[in-house]
Motif scaffolding. Sequence first.
Motif, short mmCIF file in Angstrom:
data_model
loop_
_atom_site.label_atom_id
_atom_site.label_comp_id
_atom_site.label_asym_id
_atom_site.label_seq_id
_atom_site.Cartn_x
_atom_site.Cartn_y
_atom_site.Cartn_z
N ARG A 30 0.84 -1.20 0.00
CA ARG A 30 0.00 0.00 0.00
C ARG A 30 0.89 1.27 0.00
O ARG A 30 0.65 2.20 -0.76
CB ARG A 30 -0.92 -0.03 1.23
N LEU A 31 1.91 1.26 0.84
CA LEU A 31 2.81 2.42 0.88
C LEU A 31 3.65 2.52 -0.39
O LEU A 31 3.86 3.62 -0.92
CB LEU A 31 3.72 2.37 2.12
N ILE A 32 4.11 1.39 -0.90
CA ILE A 32 4.90 1.41 -2.14
C ILE A 32 4.08 2.02 -3.27
O ILE A 32 4.56 2.86 -4.03
CB ILE A 32 5.41 0.00 -2.49
N GLY A 33 2.82 1.64 -3.37
CA GLY A 33 1.95 2.21 -4.40
C GLY A 33 1.84 3.71 -4.27
O GLY A 33 1.90 4.44 -5.26
N PHE A 34 1.71 4.20 -3.04
CA PHE A 34 1.64 5.64 -2.79
C PHE A 34 2.94 6.33 -3.20
O PHE A 34 2.93 7.34 -3.90
CB PHE A 34 1.34 5.89 -1.31
N LEU A 35 4.07 5.77 -2.77
CA LEU A 35 5.36 6.39 -3.08
C LEU A 35 5.65 6.38 -4.58
O LEU A 35 6.23 7.33 -5.11
CB LEU A 35 6.48 5.69 -2.31
N ARG A 43 11.85 4.53 -7.33
CA ARG A 43 12.11 3.34 -6.53
C ARG A 43 13.51 2.81 -6.86
O ARG A 43 13.87 2.69 -8.03
CB ARG A 43 11.05 2.29 -6.85
N THR A 44 14.29 2.48 -5.84
CA THR A 44 15.65 1.99 -6.08
C THR A 44 15.82 0.51 -5.75
O THR A 44 16.74 -0.12 -6.24
CB THR A 44 16.69 2.82 -5.29
N ASN A 45 14.97 -0.04 -4.90
CA ASN A 45 14.92 -1.49 -4.69
C ASN A 45 13.56 -1.83 -4.09
O ASN A 45 12.67 -1.00 -4.08
CB ASN A 45 16.12 -2.02 -3.87
N ASP A 46 13.41 -3.04 -3.56
CA ASP A 46 12.08 -3.47 -3.09
C ASP A 46 11.45 -2.58 -2.04
O ASP A 46 10.24 -2.46 -1.98
CB ASP A 46 12.18 -4.91 -2.53
N VAL A 47 12.26 -1.97 -1.18
CA VAL A 47 11.70 -1.17 -0.08
C VAL A 47 12.36 0.21 0.06
O VAL A 47 12.21 0.87 1.08
CB VAL A 47 11.82 -1.91 1.27
N THR A 48 13.06 0.65 -0.97
CA THR A 48 13.78 1.92 -0.88
C THR A 48 13.44 2.83 -2.05
O THR A 48 13.33 2.39 -3.19
CB THR A 48 15.31 1.68 -0.86
N PHE A 49 13.30 4.12 -1.74
CA PHE A 49 13.06 5.14 -2.75
C PHE A 49 14.11 6.23 -2.61
O PHE A 49 14.61 6.49 -1.52
CB PHE A 49 11.67 5.76 -2.57
N ALA A 50 14.45 6.84 -3.73
CA ALA A 50 15.38 7.96 -3.76
C ALA A 50 14.72 9.10 -4.53
O ALA A 50 13.61 8.93 -5.05
CB ALA A 50 16.69 7.55 -4.44
N SER A 101 8.10 14.07 3.76
CA SER A 101 7.89 13.39 5.04
C SER A 101 6.45 13.56 5.50
O SER A 101 5.82 12.60 5.96
CB SER A 101 8.84 13.96 6.10
N ALA A 102 5.93 14.78 5.39
CA ALA A 102 4.56 15.05 5.82
C ALA A 102 3.56 14.29 4.95
O ALA A 102 2.55 13.78 5.45
CB ALA A 102 4.28 16.56 5.77
N LYS A 103 3.83 14.20 3.64
CA LYS A 103 2.94 13.43 2.74
C LYS A 103 2.85 11.98 3.19
O LYS A 103 1.76 11.40 3.22
CB LYS A 103 3.50 13.44 1.30
N ILE A 104 4.00 11.40 3.52
CA ILE A 104 4.02 10.00 3.96
C ILE A 104 3.29 9.85 5.29
O ILE A 104 2.46 8.96 5.46
CB ILE A 104 5.48 9.48 4.06
N ALA A 105 3.58 10.75 6.23
CA ALA A 105 2.93 10.69 7.55
C ALA A 105 1.42 10.87 7.42
O ALA A 105 0.65 10.16 8.06
CB ALA A 105 3.53 11.74 8.48
N ASP A 106 1.00 11.81 6.57
CA ASP A 106 -0.43 12.04 6.37
C ASP A 106 -1.10 10.83 5.75
O ASP A 106 -2.20 10.43 6.14
CB ASP A 106 -0.67 13.26 5.47
N PHE A 107 -0.44 10.24 4.75
CA PHE A 107 -0.98 9.06 4.07
C PHE A 107 -1.20 7.92 5.08
O PHE A 107 -2.23 7.24 5.05
CB PHE A 107 -0.05 8.62 2.95
N LEU A 108 -0.26 7.73 5.98
CA LEU A 108 -0.35 6.64 6.95
C LEU A 108 -1.13 7.04 8.21
O LEU A 108 -1.48 6.18 9.01
CB LEU A 108 1.06 6.20 7.37
#
Length: 118
Positions: A30-35, A43-50, A101-108
């Motif tokens: 769910r978070l990966i889809g948002f990011l 996306r740089t690998n399975d769980v990392t974004f740059a 950071s705020a976008k991620i926090a708000d999404f979650l």
Amino acid sequence: METPSHGESMYWYISVLPPTDENILCDTNRLIGFLERQPELKRTNDVTFASAEGQPWIDITIVKGRADGNWSSSGTFIPQFNRVEIVCSDDEQQNFYGEISAKIADFLAWRLITKGDV
């Protein structure tokens, strides 16, 4: 990793954590889809974004922390997570980092902790 040539660079650490100290686990996909929908990230690998081309340097890792607060990531996919760790340069555009950071926090519906708040 590139070493900045403009002298000593410091990093700014931001953690996105559940609203309470309870061990809440969320669906990683769910978070990966948002990011992946954020144009300023790639996306740089399975769980990392740059940051995408032309954006300030940032590293976002989706992790599953242990009860003692420690965590690690090998970059391999984890189905559930309980924290997002963000590392960025503290001498660049703090607005950019704050917005992401705020976008991620708000999404979650989670909270942000920056190094120094703890």
